[in-house]
Design a protein around this motif. Structure first.
Motif, PDB file in Angstrom:
ATOM      1  N   PHE A 167       0.812  -1.256  -0.073  1.00 41.50           N
ATOM      2  CA  PHE A 167       0.166   0.105  -0.088  1.00 41.50           C
ATOM      3  C   PHE A 167       0.725   1.208  -0.150  1.00 41.50           C
ATOM      4  O   PHE A 167       1.797   1.260   0.626  1.00 41.50           O
ATOM      5  CB  PHE A 167      -0.937   0.045   1.318  1.00 41.50           C
ATOM      6  N   MET A 168       0.775   1.905  -1.004  1.00 39.83           N
ATOM      7  CA  MET A 168       1.346   3.434  -0.980  1.00 39.83           C
ATOM      8  C   MET A 168       0.426   4.326  -0.661  1.00 39.83           C
ATOM      9  O   MET A 168      -0.440   4.719  -1.190  1.00 39.83           O
ATOM     10  CB  MET A 168       1.600   3.642  -2.376  1.00 39.83           C
ATOM     11  N   VAL A 169       0.858   5.037   0.631  1.00 33.51           N
ATOM     12  CA  VAL A 169      -0.196   6.081   1.174  1.00 33.51           C
ATOM     13  C   VAL A 169       0.101   7.344   1.062  1.00 33.51           C
ATOM     14  O   VAL A 169       1.204   7.727   1.513  1.00 33.51           O
ATOM     15  CB  VAL A 169      -0.196   5.509   2.871  1.00 33.51           C
ATOM     16  N   HIS A 170      -0.728   8.040   0.267  1.00 33.12           N
ATOM     17  CA  HIS A 170      -0.673   9.573   0.173  1.00 33.12           C
ATOM     18  C   HIS A 170      -0.979   9.988   1.145  1.00 33.12           C
ATOM     19  O   HIS A 170      -2.442  10.210   1.615  1.00 33.12           O
ATOM     20  CB  HIS A 170      -1.382  10.083  -1.024  1.00 33.12           C
ATOM     21  N   ALA A 171      -0.328  10.508   2.354  1.00 34.93           N
ATOM     22  CA  ALA A 171      -0.700  11.161   3.827  1.00 34.93           C
ATOM     23  C   ALA A 171      -1.377  12.264   3.535  1.00 34.93           C
ATOM     24  O   ALA A 171      -1.286  13.101   4.542  1.00 34.93           O
ATOM     25  CB  ALA A 171       0.507  10.942   4.337  1.00 34.93           C
ATOM     26  N   ARG A 172      -2.339  12.564   2.932  1.00 33.49           N
ATOM     27  CA  ARG A 172      -3.386  13.673   2.814  1.00 33.49           C
ATOM     28  C   ARG A 172      -4.912  12.980   2.627  1.00 33.49           C
ATOM     29  O   ARG A 172      -4.938  12.042   2.002  1.00 33.49           O
ATOM     30  CB  ARG A 172      -3.068  14.814   1.887  1.00 33.49           C
ATOM     31  N   ASN A 173      -5.785  13.758   3.212  1.00 34.44           N
ATOM     32  CA  ASN A 173      -7.096  13.539   2.722  1.00 34.44           C
ATOM     33  C   ASN A 173      -7.116  13.827   1.300  1.00 34.44           C
ATOM     34  O   ASN A 173      -6.488  14.980   0.761  1.00 34.44           O
ATOM     35  CB  ASN A 173      -8.176  14.275   3.499  1.00 34.44           C
ATOM     36  N   ALA A 174      -8.006  13.396   0.419  1.00 31.58           N
ATOM     37  CA  ALA A 174      -8.761  13.913  -0.749  1.00 31.58           C
ATOM     38  C   ALA A 174     -10.170  14.362  -0.420  1.00 31.58           C
ATOM     39  O   ALA A 174     -11.011  13.789  -0.149  1.00 31.58           O
ATOM     40  CB  ALA A 174      -9.034  12.559  -1.577  1.00 31.58           C
ATOM     41  N   TRP A 175     -10.254  15.802  -0.670  1.00 24.31           N
ATOM     42  CA  TRP A 175     -11.551  16.586  -0.561  1.00 24.31           C
ATOM     43  C   TRP A 175     -11.954  16.174  -1.987  1.00 24.31           C
ATOM     44  O   TRP A 175     -11.505  16.981  -3.003  1.00 24.31           O
ATOM     45  CB  TRP A 175     -11.386  17.884  -0.314  1.00 24.31           C
ATOM     46  N   LEU A 176     -13.151  15.707  -2.175  1.00 26.67           N
ATOM     47  CA  LEU A 176     -13.872  15.411  -3.321  1.00 26.67           C
ATOM     48  C   LEU A 176     -14.722  16.647  -3.768  1.00 26.67           C
ATOM     49  O   LEU A 176     -15.129  16.681  -5.075  1.00 26.67           O
ATOM     50  CB  LEU A 176     -14.620  13.982  -3.317  1.00 26.67           C
ATOM     51  N   ASP A 177     -14.854  17.449  -2.832  1.00 27.53           N
ATOM     52  CA  ASP A 177     -15.740  18.707  -3.440  1.00 27.53           C
ATOM     53  C   ASP A 177     -15.138  19.902  -2.737  1.00 27.53           C
ATOM     54  O   ASP A 177     -14.852  19.980  -1.502  1.00 27.53           O
ATOM     55  CB  ASP A 177     -17.021  18.663  -2.833  1.00 27.53           C
ATOM     56  N   GLY A 178     -15.047  20.886  -3.853  1.00 26.50           N
ATOM     57  CA  GLY A 178     -14.320  22.353  -3.336  1.00 26.50           C
ATOM     58  C   GLY A 178     -12.981  22.639  -3.745  1.00 26.50           C
ATOM     59  O   GLY A 178     -12.546  23.494  -3.534  1.00 26.50           O
ATOM     60  N   LEU A 179     -12.198  21.633  -4.098  1.00 19.79           N
ATOM     61  CA  LEU A 179     -10.633  21.748  -4.298  1.00 19.79           C
ATOM     62  C   LEU A 179     -10.323  21.100  -5.484  1.00 19.79           C
ATOM     63  O   LEU A 179     -11.004  20.030  -6.028  1.00 19.79           O
ATOM     64  CB  LEU A 179      -9.988  20.965  -3.009  1.00 19.79           C
ATOM     65  N   SER A 180      -9.544  21.774  -6.271  1.00 26.83           N
ATOM     66  CA  SER A 180      -9.040  21.280  -7.444  1.00 26.83           C
ATOM     67  C   SER A 180      -7.989  20.018  -7.395  1.00 26.83           C
ATOM     68  O   SER A 180      -7.388  20.069  -6.040  1.00 26.83           O
ATOM     69  CB  SER A 180      -8.606  22.297  -8.307  1.00 26.83           C
ATOM     70  N   PRO A 181      -7.598  19.379  -8.115  1.00 18.60           N
ATOM     71  CA  PRO A 181      -6.496  18.342  -7.680  1.00 18.60           C
ATOM     72  C   PRO A 181      -5.319  18.988  -7.419  1.00 18.60           C
ATOM     73  O   PRO A 181      -4.490  18.296  -6.283  1.00 18.60           O
ATOM     74  CB  PRO A 181      -6.196  17.604  -9.294  1.00 18.60           C
TER      75      PRO A 181
END
Length: 335
Positions: A167-181
């Motif tokens: 498992f490669m863990v990107h240590a941030r949340n992904a905000w699916l609404d309100g933020l660009s990539p």
């Protein structure tokens, strides 16, 4: 005398980056490091089912070890795509469970899948039943405002039960609404301690960390807690960083080329790519613009390789023009 423990193939890697880590970029990176694992851009299962397989899966033999990252959620489609990846010679299949872009959300995959661990587990199992090479997952630590460690712990636990061991863990949340990539790579706070905790709770798994890594010192610090580190934009913008990794992190004597030798090899590659399939040199040169970062003359050198007026010229002529600005002595800032 006991032999030293083998180094994990996931100890160090360059992250999959859309529009950046194509086969030309990976060829360039492989000139700088022989051991670091390289990842493709994300390739969707739909693109492989309905588009040109060769365009999406072709790579250079020099790129090994190289992993194919897939985007998708249907188990049968993932199995089909993974089989293609294995047939084409990739060393690993990686499932994207971290991309938050609108396009990915419309396709109900990427970071959305973290809310559906059973779907991910089914996809992983289908791929593992189809291929002999490793199947891995890249994911975030959470989605939207869900910041509970239990969320990512349960996700990893469920998917590991399907057979995934890496498992490669990107240590941030992904905000699916309100933020660009782009904002999703910068705004949600980094919480490395959650990745560290995953390793403590799942010692039998290979856990790697991704996000915000810019120096060898940070890499070394993370490797005291987890099994691997994945570096993204820093590797792309400041690629010379890669030249020290084989010796420092893999214990392999560096067979390092000079910057001039790397540039020479890239010009030869440009000529080969044009002869083989008509690929223009500027589609390749864009990936090496950080090669002389921090050196005197770097800006003018970069401007030559970026000059659209030079596109009709053969790459060797452009190289000669760029070399006129090369100065040996480094400076602390570009001139």
């Amino acid at each position: 005398m006991n032999a030293p423990a083998p180094v994990s193939p996931w100890r160090l890697s360059v992250a999959p980056m859309m529009d950046w880590t194509d086969r030309h970029c990976r060829y360039f990176h492989r000139l700088l490091t022989k051991q670091t694992l390289l990842y493709t851009e994300m390739v969707t299962t739909g693109a492989l089912a309905h588009g040109s397989v060769q365009r999406h899966l072709r790579f250079n033999a020099e790129e090994h070890p190289v992993a194919l990252q897939l985007g998708g959620s249907d188990a049968a489609e993932l199995a089909f795509a993974a089989r293609l990846g294995e047939q084409w010679g990739y060393d690993e299949i990686n499932l994207n469970c971290g991309c938050p872009s609108d396009r990915v959300q419309r396709g109900a995959f990427g970071a959305c899948l973290m809310a559906e661990p059973k779907t991910v587990a089914d996809g992983v199992k289908a791929m593992l039943d189809t291929v002999e090479i490793p199947v891995t997952v890249k994911h975030r630590i959470g989605i939207d405002r869900v910041e509970s460690y239990d969320f990512v712990r349960d996700f990893v636990g469920s998917v590991s039960e399907a057979g995934c061991k890496v498992f490669m863990v990107h240590a941030r949340n992904a905000w699916l609404d309100g933020l660009s990539p782009k904002e999703n790579r910068e705004v949600p706070p980094l919480r490395y301690e959650l990745a560290y905790r995953l390793k403590r709770d799942f010692p039998q798994l290979t856990i790697g960390i991704n996000g915000g890594v810019t120096t060898d010192e940070q890499i070394a610090k993370h490797l005291q807690q987890v099994d691997g580190v994945m570096v993204g934009r820093e590797a792309y913008h400041h690629p010379w960083l890669l030249t020290g990794w084989d010796e420092r992190f893999f214990g392999v004597p560096a067979d390092a080329l000079s910057r001039d030798e790397v540039e020479d090899q890239m010009v030869r590659y440009m000529e080969r790519a044009f002869a083989e399939d008509g690929c223009p040199w500027y589609a390749i040169a864009r990936h090496m613009l950080g090669l002389r970062h921090g050196l005197r003359g770097a800006r003018k050198w970069r401007q030559v390789w970026s000059d659209h007026r030079l596109k009709p010229l053969p790459p060797r002529e452009v190289w000669a023009m760029a070399q006129a600005h090369v100065v040996d002595q480094p400076e602390t800032a570009e001139s």
